[in-house]
Design a protein around this motif. Sequence first.
Motif, mmCIF file in Angstrom:
data_model
loop_
_atom_site.group_PDB
_atom_site.id
_atom_site.type_symbol
_atom_site.label_atom_id
_atom_site.label_comp_id
_atom_site.label_asym_id
_atom_site.label_seq_id
_atom_site.Cartn_x
_atom_site.Cartn_y
_atom_site.Cartn_z
ATOM 1 N N SER A 1 0.856 -1.189 -0.056
ATOM 2 C CA SER A 1 0.087 0.098 -0.224
ATOM 3 C C SER A 1 0.862 1.220 -0.150
ATOM 4 O O SER A 1 0.222 2.412 -0.062
ATOM 5 N N ASP B 1 8.187 -1.561 5.685
ATOM 6 C CA ASP B 1 6.779 -1.877 5.861
ATOM 7 C C ASP B 1 6.568 -3.292 5.623
ATOM 8 O O ASP B 1 6.995 -3.983 4.812
ATOM 9 N N THR B 2 5.852 -3.932 6.892
ATOM 10 C CA THR B 2 5.578 -5.563 6.657
ATOM 11 C C THR B 2 4.184 -5.943 6.779
ATOM 12 O O THR B 2 3.308 -5.089 6.845
HETATM 13 MG MG LIG Z 1 -0.163 -2.458 5.615
#
Ligand SMILES: [Mg+2]
Length: 415
Positions: free
Chosen positions: A186, A262-263
């Motif tokens: 995202s 970001d994971t």
């Molecule tokens: Mg996310």
Amino acid sequence: MEHTPQILVVGSDPLLKDEFTAAVAGLRGWKPVVHSVRGARQGIEVARNRRPEVVCVQVEGDPRSLKSFAEEVSAAAPGTAIVALYRPDGLGFSDGESNVIIEAVRAQVQDFLRRPLSASELQQLLDRVLRRPKEQKKDLGRVLSFVSNKGGVGKSTMSVSVAVELARRLPPGKVLLVDCSVHLGSCGPMLDLTPTTTLAHAAREQNRLDETLLRKLTVRHACGLDLLGAPVDPVDASVVDDETLSRTLTLARRSWDWVIVDTFPMLDGMIMSILDLSDRAYVVVQNTVPNVVGAARLLPVIQQIGFPRERTRIVLNNNFEKAPGGLTIADVEARLDADVDYVIPYQKRLITALNTGRPYMLHGTKLFGFGKAVKLLVDDLLAGMETEAETEPAPAPRARPAPPAGGSTKASFAD
Ligand SMILES: [Mg+2]
Ligand SMILES: Nc1ncnc2c1ncn2[C@@H]1O[C@H](COP(=O)(O)OP(=O)(O)O)[C@@H](O)[C@H]1O
């Protein structure tokens, strides 16, 4: 911040692992992450993928194998220090074998460590081989990961906001955001970017991946932030695994000063690879019961897999507007049995930022609320880095944002 080199231990002796665990516990200024493998082949592979700072190899059997091992590791992971582990009583080499050892030292082995291992010898070795960490670490960027075992808690929001705030304050090209939400990236939409190359390309190209190619796979945002996007579909995602991810992040921290990861909400091999390379892991939690229960389970697991508590920060993200009956910060801390390090207030404009791809940290206020809380987190990061450049390694105090005038950040949503 303590220094966290990776040490790869190669050897078939089952006692090695415990010896390292005990010695590492007695170190000052170093918090190495130790991986162990039993065989030379596996050792060379892991060295190639993870690029540890130090490889310690048990001298066993034919000492000639030490020489060829050292040569292969040097070729696979240039810059890695190779250290031979030996027992003074157990060597018993003939003159010819001693020559091989001497040759090995001349070739690639940089140092020796006596067994059983002691903390003081390991300390001296790290001081010696990696020199003073400030010299060595200058070249390596910091890896920050945002993790949780739940979705929708704000990992991507925090990753993007922190990455943008860092990028905004630094010259272009110093900060990389890696979108590792392999099944549902995202970060691209949040930045109004549509990367044409992604983490999957980095995985596919791993044999020829170097810092130059990795830079080409990223896309630049107007604020100077680089993004390595998430794979676009499940087929693409399937080529990304813990090893390719490890390799990509290892290269990334050589090329960017800050690497923000970001994971996704899963604790698997990939998350472990990310944690292995992280200087800091931010566990993001919301103030709802299921969420806090999830985080309370996650924290000990993170520690069990060897990620030090001192490098973990807890971020309480209030992405629900004040809900009656919501947990207070004290409730959350009691359930987690840990302090909350950062409280991020609810910000209704985040939804607009999300829909328009205009990051809040570029367009919203930083004087109070969400913007101020993110700014404080980034202040801590930059202050931590400066302190480290000026001083000898020492355990960093736990960072906590200063309370804003007129009440603490905590109070802003606890009531
Ligand atoms: Mg996310
Ligand atoms: N502090 C906050 N205030 C308001 N909304 C938030 C906040 N943090 C996150 N959100 C919203 O919550 C949703 C989930 O956030 P996201 O960052 O995508 O979570 P995750 O990456 O953990 O799945 C998004 O719609 C985001 O805009």
